[in-house]
Scaffold this active site. Structure first.
Site, PDB file in Angstrom:
ATOM      1  N   GLN A 120       0.814  -1.216   0.000  1.00 26.34           N
ATOM      2  CA  GLN A 120       0.000   0.000   0.000  1.00 26.34           C
ATOM      3  C   GLN A 120       0.841   1.257   0.000  1.00 26.34           C
ATOM      4  O   GLN A 120       2.061   1.232   0.200  1.00 26.34           O
ATOM      5  CB  GLN A 120      -0.924  -0.003   1.222  1.00 26.34           C
ATOM      6  CG  GLN A 120      -0.208  -0.089   2.548  1.00 26.34           C
ATOM      7  CD  GLN A 120      -1.165  -0.294   3.710  1.00 26.34           C
ATOM      8  OE1 GLN A 120      -1.397   0.639   4.492  1.00 26.34           O
ATOM      9  NE2 GLN A 120      -1.724  -1.491   3.822  1.00 26.34           N
ATOM     10  N   HIS A 122       0.228   5.791   0.920  1.00 24.25           N
ATOM     11  CA  HIS A 122      -0.669   6.802   1.487  1.00 24.25           C
ATOM     12  C   HIS A 122      -0.450   8.147   0.805  1.00 24.25           C
ATOM     13  O   HIS A 122       0.680   8.479   0.423  1.00 24.25           O
ATOM     14  CB  HIS A 122      -0.417   6.946   2.992  1.00 24.25           C
ATOM     15  CG  HIS A 122      -0.500   5.658   3.742  1.00 24.25           C
ATOM     16  ND1 HIS A 122      -1.624   4.870   3.732  1.00 24.25           N
ATOM     17  CD2 HIS A 122       0.411   5.004   4.502  1.00 24.25           C
ATOM     18  CE1 HIS A 122      -1.407   3.797   4.471  1.00 24.25           C
ATOM     19  NE2 HIS A 122      -0.174   3.852   4.944  1.00 24.25           N
ATOM     20  N   GLU A 157       3.271   7.301   8.999  1.00 22.97           N
ATOM     21  CA  GLU A 157       3.263   6.345  10.100  1.00 22.97           C
ATOM     22  C   GLU A 157       4.682   5.926  10.468  1.00 22.97           C
ATOM     23  O   GLU A 157       5.617   6.062   9.680  1.00 22.97           O
ATOM     24  CB  GLU A 157       2.418   5.123   9.747  1.00 22.97           C
ATOM     25  CG  GLU A 157       2.848   4.380   8.509  1.00 22.97           C
ATOM     26  CD  GLU A 157       1.825   3.342   8.058  1.00 22.97           C
ATOM     27  OE1 GLU A 157       2.227   2.206   7.774  1.00 22.97           O
ATOM     28  OE2 GLU A 157       0.617   3.668   7.983  1.00 22.97           O
ATOM     29  N   HIS A 279       4.789   0.258   0.636  1.00 21.94           N
ATOM     30  CA  HIS A 279       5.310  -0.529   1.750  1.00 21.94           C
ATOM     31  C   HIS A 279       4.333  -1.641   2.114  1.00 21.94           C
ATOM     32  O   HIS A 279       3.167  -1.625   1.721  1.00 21.94           O
ATOM     33  CB  HIS A 279       5.549   0.361   2.974  1.00 21.94           C
ATOM     34  CG  HIS A 279       4.305   1.029   3.490  1.00 21.94           C
ATOM     35  ND1 HIS A 279       3.821   2.204   2.943  1.00 21.94           N
ATOM     36  CD2 HIS A 279       3.430   0.686   4.473  1.00 21.94           C
ATOM     37  CE1 HIS A 279       2.713   2.565   3.584  1.00 21.94           C
ATOM     38  NE2 HIS A 279       2.457   1.647   4.512  1.00 21.94           N
ATOM     39  N   ARG A 298      -4.123   0.747  -2.380  1.00 20.42           N
ATOM     40  CA  ARG A 298      -3.504  -0.582  -2.361  1.00 20.42           C
ATOM     41  C   ARG A 298      -2.909  -0.952  -3.711  1.00 20.42           C
ATOM     42  O   ARG A 298      -3.478  -0.632  -4.750  1.00 20.42           O
ATOM     43  CB  ARG A 298      -4.540  -1.624  -1.920  1.00 20.42           C
ATOM     44  CG  ARG A 298      -4.998  -1.428  -0.482  1.00 20.42           C
ATOM     45  CD  ARG A 298      -6.096  -2.374  -0.053  1.00 20.42           C
ATOM     46  NE  ARG A 298      -6.428  -2.154   1.357  1.00 20.42           N
ATOM     47  CZ  ARG A 298      -7.283  -1.230   1.785  1.00 20.42           C
ATOM     48  NH1 ARG A 298      -7.893  -0.443   0.908  1.00 20.42           N
ATOM     49  NH2 ARG A 298      -7.515  -1.081   3.073  1.00 20.42           N
TER      50      ARG A 298
END
Length: 411
Positions: A120, A122, A157, A279, A298
């Site tokens: 995926q 972001h 993240e 990642h 995704r």
């Protein structure tokens, strides 16, 4: 401060043993993938202020289905989100509310991967806002399986390993990816290896990922099957991809994964994942913190929706050397994982026997999570997996022995 009750979410990729072992409870036999700590509406932590100041020990954890929490499972419990909504400035601090709005801007997790998560990426903040507004105008239902943007926020993240932790992060150099593919000696992979060698970095990575994700499904499934068999025979550097293919037979994400760097974190090491970096987490237990968002594009290794055109717009097609972070010690005993993000700040305290108490008082909100030993916060005992929410400005002292992870914000 308030002791938290937290939901464990049973995603299929979760380990059946890692979180129970940390909590010191018997496994249920079902996957236990993530324990959420925070105010995310999907599964907010719960607290009971009538009892939170009592001195006791242990983790209070709801191991249910993770479908959210109304008033909570215990008498008087209420969601942390509702507590914050009732008085944001008292809970978060005026500076945090001015900077991030009246919501806790991060979500803290225990993440236990027993099998690979989806590959995926972001969006950045501008992409998230534009994508969310676009899908709102188009009237795409919020819970539609094909919706890409659940909110208007970005989702940087950080994952910090508690056990050896395997993952994929960022693109390899095209020449390295070409060598890896060619080493499988699968005829149908040769055109991808040739493309990787023939073009400049960005064009090579874009063309090959596009070709893999848009290939005829039956033909790609056959290629993946042959590649998986070869990876199993060769072992070594190919072992992670043989494992991925075992869990996702025929999935084009298996080939896409070979374009990425394989990373193994040792306990205490961390990996920061910014916008646009593809990642996947493969195996291990860690503490994860992220901006409070559900926006995921995704690339594969999932039965869920893959929007190839939107994905290709978001991915950063550039070679990335994984930047493994190690905590930077300070004179106060705090070890900080430095990132370029203000919505969250993760650090840890490793308290040896006889260590002086540590002052953790700060202007922003905090969640303190115990992962080892028996530390105490203002006299409140914590066992592994136990956590507390500390409102902004509240005097906070950490003592005892053990390891505490501290999640807060930069204001």
């Amino acid at each position: 401060m308030d002791r938290l009750s937290n939901t464990v979410r049973p995603y299929a990729w979760g380990s059946t043993t890692a979180i129970p072992e940390l909590l010191g409870v018997a496994p249920t036999g079902e996957p236990q993938a993530e324990m959420w700590l925070g105010a995310h509406p999907g599964a907010p932590s719960r607290l009971d202020r009538r009892t939170s100041t009592s001195v006791d020990t242990g983790a209070r954890t709801d191991k249910g289905t993770g479908k959210g929490a109304g008033a909570g499972s215990g008498s008087g419990e209420q969601p942390l989100s509702a507590v914050i909504d009732a008085d944001p400035e008292a809970e978060l601090g005026a500076a945090a509310v001015r900077k991030f709005g009246p919501r806790l801007p991060f979500l803290l997790k225990l993440l236990a991967a027993g099998s690979p998560l989806s590959l995926q990426v972001h969006p950045d903040l501008a992409q998230a806002r534009e994508g969310y507004e676009r899908e709102e105008r188009q009237g795409v239902p919020a819970d539609a399986p094909h919706r890409n943007y659940k909110d208007a926020n970005h989702k940087p993240e950080l994952i910090c390993a508690l056990t050896p932790f395997d993952g994929l992060c960022g693109f390899r150099a095209p020449e390295q990816a070409a060598d890896l593919l060619a080493g499988l000696a699968v005829d149908s992979l040769e055109p991808y290896a040739d493309l990787l060698r023939a073009h400049p970095e960005e064009a090579a990575l874009r063309e090959v990922l596009t070709a893999v994700l848009t290939a005829d499904p039956a033909e790609m499934a056959a290629t993946v099957t042959e590649a998986a068999a070869a990876a199993g025979r060769l072992g070594g550097a190919y072992e992670p991809y043989a494992t991925i293919a075992h869990h996702y037979p025929g999935d084009p994400g298996v080939i896409a994964a070979m374009l990425l760097n394989h990373v193994r974190l040792q306990p205490g090491e961390a990996l920061f994942l910014g916008a646009g970096v593809p990642h996947a987490y493969l195996n291990g237990l860690g503490v994860e913190i992220m901006a409070n968002s559900d926006n995921v594009l995704r690339c594969g290794l999932t039965p869920k929706h893959v929007d190839v055109p939107e994905l290709l717009r978001i991915v950063r097609f550039e070679t990335t050397e994984p930047n493994i972070l190690r905590p930077e010690a300070s004179g106060t005993g705090e070890e900080v994982y430095e990132t370029p993000i203000d919505e969250f700040r993760l650090s840890r305290y490793v308290l040896a026997p006889g260590a002086d108490p540590r002052d953790l008082t700060t202007a922003g909100p905090q969640i303190l999570l115990c992962t080892a030993g028996a530390p105490r916060t203002n006299g409140l005992g914590l066992a592994p997996g136990g956590a507390v929410f500390v409102p902004a400005g509240e005097t906070t002292e950490l003592s005892g022995t053990g390891t505490i992870f501290r999640a807060t914000v930069v204001v």
